[in-house]
Design a protein around this motif. Structure first.
Motif, short mmCIF file in Angstrom:
data_model
loop_
_atom_site.label_atom_id
_atom_site.label_comp_id
_atom_site.label_asym_id
_atom_site.label_seq_id
_atom_site.Cartn_x
_atom_site.Cartn_y
_atom_site.Cartn_z
N VAL A 138 -116.12 -25.78 16.75
CA VAL A 138 -115.22 -24.71 16.28
C VAL A 138 -114.07 -24.49 17.26
CG1 VAL A 138 -115.05 -22.22 15.87
CG2 VAL A 138 -116.96 -23.52 14.92
N PHE A 139 -114.37 -24.48 18.55
CA PHE A 139 -113.29 -24.30 19.53
C PHE A 139 -112.30 -25.46 19.45
CE2 PHE A 139 -116.45 -21.61 22.06
CZ PHE A 139 -115.83 -20.42 21.69
N CYS A 140 -112.81 -26.67 19.25
CA CYS A 140 -111.91 -27.83 19.11
C CYS A 140 -111.07 -27.71 17.84
CB CYS A 140 -112.72 -29.12 19.09
SG CYS A 140 -113.46 -29.54 20.68
N ASP B 151 -105.83 -26.69 15.46
CA ASP B 151 -105.07 -25.87 14.52
C ASP B 151 -103.77 -25.39 15.16
OD1 ASP B 151 -104.90 -24.77 11.92
OD2 ASP B 151 -105.42 -22.79 12.71
N LEU B 152 -103.82 -25.16 16.46
CA LEU B 152 -102.58 -24.84 17.18
C LEU B 152 -101.69 -26.07 17.33
CD1 LEU B 152 -103.98 -22.67 20.13
CD2 LEU B 152 -102.49 -21.86 18.29
N LEU B 153 -102.35 -27.20 17.58
CA LEU B 153 -101.62 -28.42 17.91
C LEU B 153 -100.83 -28.98 16.73
CD1 LEU B 153 -101.02 -30.75 19.90
CD2 LEU B 153 -103.18 -31.80 19.17
N LEU C 242 -113.89 -31.76 12.10
CA LEU C 242 -114.63 -31.00 13.11
C LEU C 242 -115.24 -29.74 12.51
CD1 LEU C 242 -112.28 -31.32 16.21
CD2 LEU C 242 -114.57 -32.29 15.96
N ALA C 243 -114.51 -29.10 11.62
CA ALA C 243 -115.05 -27.91 10.96
C ALA C 243 -116.28 -28.27 10.12
CB ALA C 243 -113.98 -27.25 10.10
N GLY C 244 -116.20 -29.42 9.43
CA GLY C 244 -117.36 -29.88 8.67
C GLY C 244 -118.55 -30.16 9.57
N ALA C 245 -118.27 -30.76 10.72
CA ALA C 245 -119.34 -31.02 11.68
C ALA C 245 -119.93 -29.71 12.19
CB ALA C 245 -118.80 -31.85 12.84
#
Length: 208
Positions: A69-71, A76-78, A38-41
């Motif tokens: 980014v929010f995802c 990252d918490l999960l 997701l960060a790459g996207a």
């Protein structure tokens, strides 16, 4: 870290997702890898949003980047909470998580800087971010607890990137020569290095 004080609240909010992930057999490492993708996207979306140096900006891509980014931040918490729930937290998993987080930081900031064709500013920003993270783990390497202090931790950065991504959808005109994304890079460059110095001073004093 400004947002670290809300960690207990975030842990409670992520609990239903931890339960669902455990029920469906999702592993913490898989969550970490998906967060990295997701960060790459997000980095790619930011590049397209700024026009990729061609001048043909597509601001709606910033909206997609912000959502990615929010995802990423949520996952990252999960991953850590899921590892603790399953009893699978390990040094190997911790290493994988931190390596992917650093590459994720690089991809997002490079995408932001390349999109608006601000490479020197991007270099200053990414070094500030990486030095902040380095000082966080280096404290642990010399026998202290991991250092999370300072003005701009990772949670703060992700929230700022997401919010500025949303702002950039609507605000495209530069202010004092910089777009909102350009100013975000300035903040990361200045406050990132300041945060690294804060962590160094704190660790040094603890060891002296």
């Amino acid at each position: 870290m400004t947002l670290d004080r809300f960690r207990p609240l975030a842990d409670r909010a992520v609990t239903p997702f931890v339960n669902a992930s455990a029920r469906f057999g999702v592993t913490p490492d898989a969550v970490s890898v998906f967060a990295f993708l997701l960060a790459g996207a997000a980095g790619g979306a930011f590049y397209l949003g700024g026009g990729g140096g061609t001048g043909a900006a597509e601001p709606l891509w910033y909206l997609a980047g912000a959502l990615f980014v929010f995802c990423n931040g949520w996952l990252d918490l999960l991953d850590g909470a899921l590892a603790r729930r399953l009893g699978t937290d390990s040094r190997a998993g911790d290493l994988l998580d931190h390596v992917l987080d650093r590459y994720a930081d690089i991809l997002m900031i490079v995408g932001l800087a390349a999109g608006v064709d601000r490479y020197p500013l991007g270099l200053a920003a990414i070094t500030g971010v990486l030095m902040t993270s380095y000082l966080g783990t280096q404290g642990q390497a010399v026998g202290l607890d991991r250092v999370y202090g300072g003005l701009l931790g990772r949670a703060d950065r992700l929230v700022l990137i997401g919010l500025i991504g949303l702002v950039a959808v609507f605000v495209t005109d530069p202010l004092a020569g910089l777009t909102p994304v350009g100013w975000l890079l300035v903040v990361f460059a200045v406050v990132g290095h300041f945060t690294a110095i804060q962590r160094f001073v704190g660790a040094y004093q603890a060891l002296s």
